[in-house]
Design an enzyme around this catalytic site. Sequence first.
Site, short mmCIF file in Angstrom:
data_model
loop_
_atom_site.label_atom_id
_atom_site.label_comp_id
_atom_site.label_asym_id
_atom_site.label_seq_id
_atom_site.Cartn_x
_atom_site.Cartn_y
_atom_site.Cartn_z
N GLU C 313 53.44 50.96 43.40
CA GLU C 313 52.43 51.48 44.32
C GLU C 313 51.34 50.44 44.57
OE1 GLU C 313 51.72 55.49 43.19
OE2 GLU C 313 50.09 55.77 44.60
N GLU C 316 52.72 47.87 46.82
CA GLU C 316 52.76 48.44 48.17
C GLU C 316 51.39 48.38 48.83
OE1 GLU C 316 54.10 52.52 48.31
OE2 GLU C 316 53.81 52.63 50.49
N CYS C 340 52.19 60.77 43.45
CA CYS C 340 52.83 61.24 42.23
C CYS C 340 52.65 62.73 41.98
CB CYS C 340 52.41 60.42 41.02
SG CYS C 340 50.81 59.70 41.14
N SER C 360 52.06 56.64 49.92
CA SER C 360 52.84 55.60 49.26
C SER C 360 54.28 56.09 49.21
CB SER C 360 52.32 55.39 47.85
OG SER C 360 53.31 54.73 47.09
N LYS C 399 56.95 70.17 39.79
CA LYS C 399 57.98 69.20 39.40
C LYS C 399 59.37 69.83 39.46
CE LYS C 399 55.54 65.49 38.47
NZ LYS C 399 55.74 64.28 39.29
N GLU C 402 60.27 69.44 42.93
CA GLU C 402 60.45 68.02 43.23
C GLU C 402 61.82 67.51 42.80
OE1 GLU C 402 58.15 65.21 40.96
OE2 GLU C 402 57.93 63.86 42.65
N GLU C 407 66.72 64.67 48.58
CA GLU C 407 66.72 63.21 48.68
C GLU C 407 66.58 62.53 47.31
OE1 GLU C 407 64.48 65.30 49.87
OE2 GLU C 407 62.42 64.60 49.63
N CYS C 557 46.62 66.47 36.28
CA CYS C 557 47.79 67.04 35.60
C CYS C 557 47.44 67.85 34.35
CB CYS C 557 48.76 65.93 35.23
SG CYS C 557 49.27 64.99 36.67
#
Lengths: 405, 157, 630
Positions: C313, C316, C340, C360, C399, C402, C407, C557
Site C-alpha cells: 500500500e 502504491e 483493509c 488502494s 471478514k 470478504e 474475486e 478493529c
Amino acid sequence: MESVYKKTQREGKVLFSSYKRGEGIEKALKLGREDILYELKISKLKGRGGAGFPTATKWMLTAAAKSDIKYIVCNADEGEPGTFKDRVLLTEYPEIVFDGMVIGGYTVGAQKGIVYLRGEYEYMLSFLEDYLKKMREDNLLGKNILGKKDFNFDIIIRMGSGAYVCGEETALIESLEGNRGEARNRPPYPVNTGFMGKPTSVNNVETLASVPKILVKGGEWFAKQGTGKSSGSKLFSISGDCEKPGVYELPWGIKISDLLTIVGAKDTKAVQVGGASGICIPESQFDRTISYEDVATGGSIMIFNKSRNMLHILKNFMEFFVEESCGQCTPCRIGNVKLLEGIEMIENNKFTFSYINQLKELGKTMQVASKCGLGQSSPNAFISILDNFKDEIFNPGKNGGKYVR
Amino acid sequence: MLVSERTSLTEEIERLVEQYGKDRSSLLPILQAVERKYRYVPDFAMQEIALQLDIHPVEVYSVVTFYSFLHSKPRGRNIVRLCRTIICDISGKENVESAITRELGISFGETTPDKKITLEYTNCLGMCDQGPAMMVNDRVFTRLTPEKAVEILNEIK
Amino acid sequence: MEASMSDKSSTSRSPLSQKGHTIQKQEDLNTIGGSISVEINEKKVSVPFGTTILEACKINQIHVPTLCHHEDLCVAGVCRVCVVEVEGIRTLQAACAFPITSPIKIKTSTPTVRKARKNIIDLLLSEHYGECYSCIRNQNCELQKLAEEYGVDKYTFGHVTKPKYETDKSSLSVIRDMSKCVLCKRCVRTCIDLQEVGVLEAVHRGDQTHISTFMDKPLADVICINCGQCINRCPTAALHANDPSDEIWSAIDDPKKHVVIQTAPSPRAAIGEEFGLGAGHSMTGQLNTALKRIGFDAVFDTNFTADLTILEEGTELLLRLKSALVDKDPNVRLPQFTSCSPGWVKYIEHFYPQYLDHMSSAKSPQQMFGAIIKTFYAKQAGIDPADVVSVALMPCAAKKFECNRPEMNSSGFKDVDYGLTTREMAKMIKEAGIYLPEMPETTFDSPFGEASGAGLIFGATGGVMEAALRTVYELVTGREVPFKNLNIEPCRGFEGIKQASVKLENVREEWKFLEGVEVKFIVAHGTANAKLVMEMLKRGELNDVHFIEIMACPGGCIGGGGQPIPTSEEIRTKRAQAIYSEEERLTVRKSHENPYVKMLYEKFLTDGPCGKLSHKLLHTHYVKRGKYIA
C-alpha cells in the site's frame, strides 16, 4: 354528511355564540402580548384535548423561550373514538379556530402556524385552504396583519395519515418532522424544543377557538362560566344510544344524568367519558359531574343502553389500542395485547380471577410506566369496565346473555 | 416497473421535493401525494424519495408502514374504509359489512380481482353521531344501511 | 510535523427520528446553575445541570437496571425498565432519558417502581422466543440478567412457543433472529445514527412493530456493510454472527486436511474478556498454545501480512504520488484510501462508488495471507493447496463476507476459507475444554510467525496510518519518522476524524520529486465519520490530502463486530492500550524491517512490491454496487 359546511343553528354561551371574523385578532393587537396572557391567565382556560394544561402557562413558556423561530401548532388530529367536535369547529366555525391561531402566533412570537389535520378529514382540506386564502386576502394572515407593523404570520395545513397516537403532542411533532409518530421523551418540552427543535405551542382546536372569545368577552367573564377549576364551556361529542347525537356546548360541571336527558338517552347502562382512553361510568354514578374536579374529558361521551354487551365494547377499545399503539415502549406495545388476550379469555370462559387481577395490576403499571398518554390511558377502560360491570361480565348467564352487540 | 415509468416517477418526486422542500419534514406530504396518485407508494418511489431527501430507504419504509393511510403494496383504484370503532359497530356496521363483502365477493383487507376496489377497516372517522360511516377514497358516507352502502359501491364499480 | 485536529463533534449527528432531544450538559459547575442538588433515595447529592437521572444514580453507586440504554448511542427511553419515581410527577420517569434541570427528589426502589420493572420484564419475556440454555447468548444476555435480578421464576404473562419471524440467515456475516428481539432499537440507533449505514429501522406499529430492512428484504439483499456493530450492541441473541465453527471442527477432525489459522491482533487483545478477564489483556502467547492444542496444524500471525500490506500500500501511494507529481497523470487519484477494512470497502462500494479509484488496490492482510498460504506456503510445506483449510481469526463480522467475495481466489482456490470472530474462537476453546488464561505462552509457527509492531497496531484506529508513515517516511528520507519512540501520537486516540501532516525533507535521490512535500493524511473510524470525510472530499476540501485511513468500526478493529460483548469506549480504550503497550516491547517496529517479509520478496514475490506477482496475489478490484436495492 349533513353537518359539514352547513351552518346549522347551534346554541352555546361561548364557542357557539356570535362572533365576527377578525374581532379577536383586532382585540389582541390592541391589548398587546402581556395583556393577552393576563386575560388568558384569569380566564383559567385549560387545554381542551383532555390533559387540561393551563393555556396561559403554555403560551407564556413558549413566549419566554429564546428563539427567532417559533411555531403554533393546531392539533386537529381528533382521533379519540367518539370525538368529532373539531370536525364541527373546523367546518362551521373556522373563524374562531384560525383567529385563535393568529392570536397565539402574535402572543408567543411565532411566524408560522401549522394545522395538523387528521387524514380522515381530508375532505375538509380544500374548504379550509379556501378559508385561509380569504384570510390572506383580508390581511388576517400574511405580512403586517391588520396594519400591525412587523406582525407577520401565516398558517399551513399538514395532513396526518391515519395514526391515533399523533394526537399526542410530541408524536404529532415527530410526524410533522417526517418521522414515525412516536412520542418523545419529556423533558425537554415542546415549548422549548418542539418542531424542528424550535419552541412550539401545540394547542387543541377547541382551545384555540376559545381564545378569541376570551379576548372579546374578557377573561373574567370566561372564568365565571363553569365551575371553579373548570372555566368556560365544553364541547361534547355525544354518540351512541340516544335520540339526538351531535356536538353540544354545555357548561362544565354538568351532571351526567342531566346530560343524558338533554340528548334524549333512555335506558342507559353506561357512559364512556373521554373516549376509548376514558373511563366507563355505570348508572349508579350518573350523578357525577363532568369537570376537572370530577370526571375530566376531552369531550367524547359515548352512551350505551341496557342491550349492549360491555365486554364487547371493552374488546373493541382494546383492539383499537393494540393497533394504534406506536409500538415503541414495552408497557404499551405488549401490555395492551395482554389486556386484549385477557378479554378473549373471559369471552371463552377460560380465565382465572387471579390472572384477571394480575392484568389489572399490569394495567396500573401501564398507567404509570408507559412513555406517553396513549399507554398511560389505554388501561382505563379495562380497569373501569371490569370493575364497574363485574356482574354482567363474569355472570353472563344472569342476563340471559341477551345483548345485541 | 418500466424504465419510462421510473423516469416519470423520479421527475414527479423531484417536483414534490421542490414544492415541499428538501428536508425530512417534507416526507409525509410527499408520501401522501404519491399515495394519492398511485394508491400506494411504490418501492422505487420510496428509494427515490430517500435519495432526494438524503435519508435511508428503510426510514421511508418505516414511516410508510407506520401510518394506516400509507401503503407499500399495490391496491385497488378505489379504497373503501369501513369504520369499525365502537359506535359505528353498535349502529349497524355488521350488516353493512356483510352486505359489502357479499356484494364484492372479497373480505376486508382484500382487493377485487379487477383491481377496482380495496376493502379495509379504519378506526374512528369522527362521524359517530351519524354512524355507521365509511370512507370511499377521501369522501365520507354516513348513516349507512346495507342497501345504501352497496349503492355507493356500485357507483364506483 | 504539525497536527491539526478536526472538529470533535463527529459522532453527534443523527437523523431526527433517532435523536434524543436532551438538554446540553453544563460542564463548568462554577457557572450559575451549573450544578443542581437533588435527592436520590433521601440522600442529598449534587450533579451537573442536565445530568440524566441514570447518570446521577451511577455516580452515587445506585444501580438502576437498563435495557435500551447504551452509552455509545443516543437516548431512546423505550424499554421503560429504568423507570423511577420523581416526586410531584404522577407517572414514573425513565431514568436514562430524564435530564435533571431542577432540584428534584428521586426514588429508585419503591413498590410501584419494583412492580413496574417486574411487569415490564415479564412482558418482554412473554414475547421472547426460545430457551436460555439453547441460546448463543446464554450467560451474556441482558434480558436474562434482568430476569435474574428481578427474581423471575415463572412466565407471568405466558411465553411464546413458536417463533414469530423466520430467522434471516441470508447474510454471510450477520444473522437476524427477530423472534428474540426486545425492540430496544439499539441496532437501529447503531445502524442509522452511529454508523450511518441505515439498513435497520422499526417498521409497522402497535403489536406488529418489528425491526426490519427495506421492504423486509433479506439482509444480504440490502446495503448492509456487514460491520456487525449491531451485534455488539444487541442485548439478546436477536443479532448474531454467522458462525462457521462446525465446519472448522470438521476440518480439524479430518486427517487429510491441513488446517491453518492466522490470528489478528485485536482478537488477541480482547479474547480474555470471554474468559472473565477485564478488558486490556493481550493473550497472544496463550492463544497460540490453545490453538495448537485444539488441533490447528499451523498458527500464523496476521501481522505478517499487515507488514506486507504496508509495503504494497505504501509503494502504491508513492507510485501514485510519482504519477501525480512527475508524470502529471490526470487519471491518478489522490487521496488514496486504505482498503483493509471490509466494512469500509462495502460502504464505499454502496455509498460512494464514484470514488472507488481512490481505494488502494491492496488486499486486506487477511486476504493477502490467504493467497500466500495456498501458494508459497503450500509449496514450501509440500502440501496440496486443495487440502489446506485456511481460517482467519478476526475481530470482524465483515471478514466473513470478504473471504467469500468471488474475486478472492487468486491462489486458484478460495484464498481464505473461514472468517472466525473472537467470540466464536472463545466458544471453540471452551468446547475443547481449555481455560485460556491458564495456557502457557508459546510463539507463532514459522515462517509467518514474526511480524513487526507496525502490523500489530493495525488493530486500533490510526494504526495503519502510523505503520505506513513509519515505512514511507523512512523509504523516502532514509531516516526514522521524527517521533519519540516511533509513536506517531497524532494517529492515536478515539477522536472521530484526525488530520495531520508530515513534511518530507532531505529526501533520497530516487524520491527527489517529493522534496519538501508535506504529506497530509486523515484518519477516521466508524462509517458515520467516513461519510463526513467523503462529503468533504466531494466538496473538494481534500484536494491536498494524500492518504486517508478509514476503519468501518468505531475504535477500529479492536471495536470490531466480532469482538466480545459488551462494548464501550472504556473497553475499547483498554483494548487499544493493550495493543500499544505490547507493540512498544517489540524489537522490530517497522514493516519494512520484518525479515520474513524481506525473505518473501527475495524468494517469491521477486519483482517487488506492486510487481506483477504481487498484483496477481495481493491486489484486488472493487465492485460499483450503488445504493439501489433491487
